[in-house]
Enzyme design. Structure first.
Site, mmCIF file in Angstrom:
data_model
loop_
_atom_site.group_PDB
_atom_site.id
_atom_site.type_symbol
_atom_site.label_atom_id
_atom_site.label_comp_id
_atom_site.label_asym_id
_atom_site.label_seq_id
_atom_site.Cartn_x
_atom_site.Cartn_y
_atom_site.Cartn_z
ATOM 1 N N SER A 215 0.835 -1.204 0.000
ATOM 2 C CA SER A 215 0.000 0.000 0.000
ATOM 3 C C SER A 215 0.872 1.258 0.000
ATOM 4 C CB SER A 215 -0.967 -0.064 1.184
ATOM 5 O OG SER A 215 -2.048 0.785 0.981
ATOM 6 N N ASP A 331 -9.277 -6.011 -4.251
ATOM 7 C CA ASP A 331 -8.903 -4.959 -3.313
ATOM 8 C C ASP A 331 -9.914 -3.817 -3.436
ATOM 9 O OD1 ASP A 331 -7.682 -2.806 -1.996
ATOM 10 O OD2 ASP A 331 -5.675 -3.390 -2.619
ATOM 11 N N HIS A 388 -7.616 -5.916 0.454
ATOM 12 C CA HIS A 388 -6.403 -5.087 0.534
ATOM 13 C C HIS A 388 -5.329 -5.612 1.511
ATOM 14 C CE1 HIS A 388 -4.096 -1.424 0.036
ATOM 15 N NE2 HIS A 388 -4.145 -1.166 1.337
HETATM 16 N N1 LIG Z 1 -6.832 2.481 7.434
HETATM 17 C C1 LIG Z 1 -6.282 3.669 6.837
HETATM 18 C C2 LIG Z 1 -6.724 3.772 5.388
HETATM 19 C C3 LIG Z 1 -5.805 3.046 4.497
HETATM 20 O O1 LIG Z 1 -4.890 2.411 4.976
HETATM 21 C C4 LIG Z 1 -5.993 3.139 3.052
HETATM 22 C C5 LIG Z 1 -7.212 3.564 2.517
HETATM 23 C C6 LIG Z 1 -7.370 3.680 1.141
HETATM 24 C C7 LIG Z 1 -6.329 3.351 0.292
HETATM 25 C C8 LIG Z 1 -5.124 2.904 0.814
HETATM 26 C C9 LIG Z 1 -4.955 2.810 2.201
HETATM 27 N N2 LIG Z 1 -3.742 2.413 2.763
HETATM 28 C C10 LIG Z 1 -2.543 2.603 2.184
HETATM 29 O O2 LIG Z 1 -1.496 2.508 2.800
HETATM 30 C C11 LIG Z 1 -6.697 4.910 7.594
HETATM 31 O O3 LIG Z 1 -7.476 4.833 8.535
HETATM 32 O O4 LIG Z 1 -6.183 5.973 7.262
#
Ligand SMILES: N[C@@H](CC(=O)c1ccccc1NC=O)C(=O)O
Length: 409
Positions: A215, A331, A388
């Site tokens: 990610s 994802d 994801h």
């Molecule tokens: N759980 C994360 C959200 C997140 O990790 C995320 C959301 C959308 C697309 C990618 C993500 N994470 C990437 O590192 C948060 O609360 O900010």
């Protein structure tokens, strides 16, 4: 590097003891791996030691809690002894000395976790299931098949503020959560160069390591291939860049997504904009520069060494670079076209002069994944299944991918 700095590094390293990583006794299939970290040096339940771990090794002087990494090494790579005690079932174990530095031979894997640069619930620990699978595999195969793994580290880095998790949050308290770009990438580079200063790899294998990120960790992994000067950071002294980078469910074109979200993912636009602004500020031109698929051509920078300490011998050795792009179509947070944009960028900017197309499915797992090659760079595309975070929550699929990548080096 001065003697003082070297002493300082060694003191940070020795400040955390090695603890055993245990698995169930006897041969097992990779899927029933359990991984526990015992605080005592004796395992009383007949389980065997498959590796050694240090948790939260600070990689900078005066480190915050997040400027630390976890490290795992296979048990077979140490000279520590495992002998049955007089009682029979228990095993007396002598862990390596806290100051003992792994031999440095073999491939090193460096993992960067995700969590949108801000989620305190996601940390270096997210690599534990994968590390467990890999150590178990090596333990079972030991001597039958040589897996050339030196060790694995999983880095924490300072995080940006999260609206739901203020620093005084009862469950996730802590410092190091007020970070702004380039703090995250600064910490990542500091952690990698700390490891390299300790291991002192020889010129023949100094770039024989795999940088893997999930990610936003994948974004950071690709940012680590670029020159630090792009971020206004001084060169990271002696940092050698990896010959292989693996991006898993990665974010590569943040500006593009926020401007025109992928069909089916429109509902995430605001969330992306919030965490991107939280990490990088409001300036959209910065968003473009930090996205490895939207920044100006950085590919030549992957070959260079920061700080100019590379030996003549190391410089002569031109290793083929590999980028492995892994993405699930199930994802719901990151769309597949992020991978496609990264793939197309890499192929476009790789030296076009002697462009050569390599035929076939280079990863050898026969599931129809693609590989393309341009002079000096191979790009692998691998489709996986699952949501994801599933890939690191379970770890078995990521372990298989990394074992395959290690076998290439
Ligand atoms: N759980 C994360 C959200 C997140 O990790 C995320 C959301 C959308 C697309 C990618 C993500 N994470 C990437 O590192 C948060 O609360 O900010």
């Amino acid at each position: 590097m001065t003697e003082e700095e070297e002493d300082r590094d060694r003191a940070l390293w020795a400040s955390v003891p090695w603890t055993p990583v245990t698995g169930p006794p006897g041969p097992t299939t990779p899927d029933d791996t359990t991984i526990t970290s015992a605080a005592s040096s004796t395992t009383g339940n007949g389980s065997v030691i498959i590796g050694w771990q240090k948790k939260d090794v600070p990689y900078l002087p005066n480190a915050t809690a997040l400027q630390a990494f976890d490290i795992w090494i296979p048990a077979s790579s140490t000279s520590s002894s495992q002998q049955p005690s007089k009682e029979g079932s228990a095993v007396d174990v002598v862990p390596p000395e806290p100051n003992s530095i792994p031999g440095g031979k073999g491939v090193w894997v460096v993992f960067l976790h995700g969590g949108a640069w801000r989620d305190p619930r996601v940390s270096s620990t997210s690599f534990s299931p994968t590390a467990g699978h890999i150590l178990r595999h090596i333990h079972n195969r030991h001597q039958k098949e040589d897996v050339r793994l030196g060790g694995m580290i999983s880095l924490n880095y300072r995080l940006s503020p999260h609206p739901d998790y203020p620093p005084n949050h009862p469950e996730y308290p802590g410092d190091g959560r007020g970070a702004k770009h380039p703090d995250h990438i600064h910490d990542v580079l500091s952690g990698i160069s700390f490891l390299q200063r300790l291991l002192k790899p020889s010129p023949e294998n100094e770039d024989e390591f795999v940088l893997v990120g999930h990610s936003c960790g994948a974004t950071l992994a690709f940012q680590a291939l670029m020159d630090s000067s792009r971020r206004g950071l001084p060169p990271t002294q002696g940092l050698v860049k990896p010959s292989v980078v693996v991006g898993v469910n990665g974010l590569y074109d943040l500006a593009g997504f926020i401007k025109a979200p992928t069909k089916g993912y429109e509902g995430l636009r605001d969330a992306y904009e919030k965490f991107v602004a939280g990490a990088f500020g409001e300036d959209e031109s910065v968003w473009r520069e930090v996205g490895p698929a939207s920044a100006g051509n950085w590919l030549p920078e992957w070959q260079t060494l920061e700080g100019g300490q590379r030996t003549e011998e190391g410089r002569k050795r031109v290793r083929k670079r590999k980028a492995v792009l892994v993405q699930s179509k199930q994802d719901t947070l990151v769309p597949y076209d992020q991978l496609e944009k990264m793939r197309d960028y890499l192929l476009k900017h790789a030296t076009t002069a002697a462009a050569a197309a390599a035929a076939g499915d280079g990863d050898g797992d026969g599931d129809g994944d693609g590989e393309e090659e341009r002079a000096g760079l191979q790009v692998f595309e691998m489709e996986i299944g699952g949501e994801h975070d599933e890939i690191w929550e379970k770890g078995d699929q990521l372990a298989r991918i990394l074992l395959k990548v290690i076998s290439w080096l």
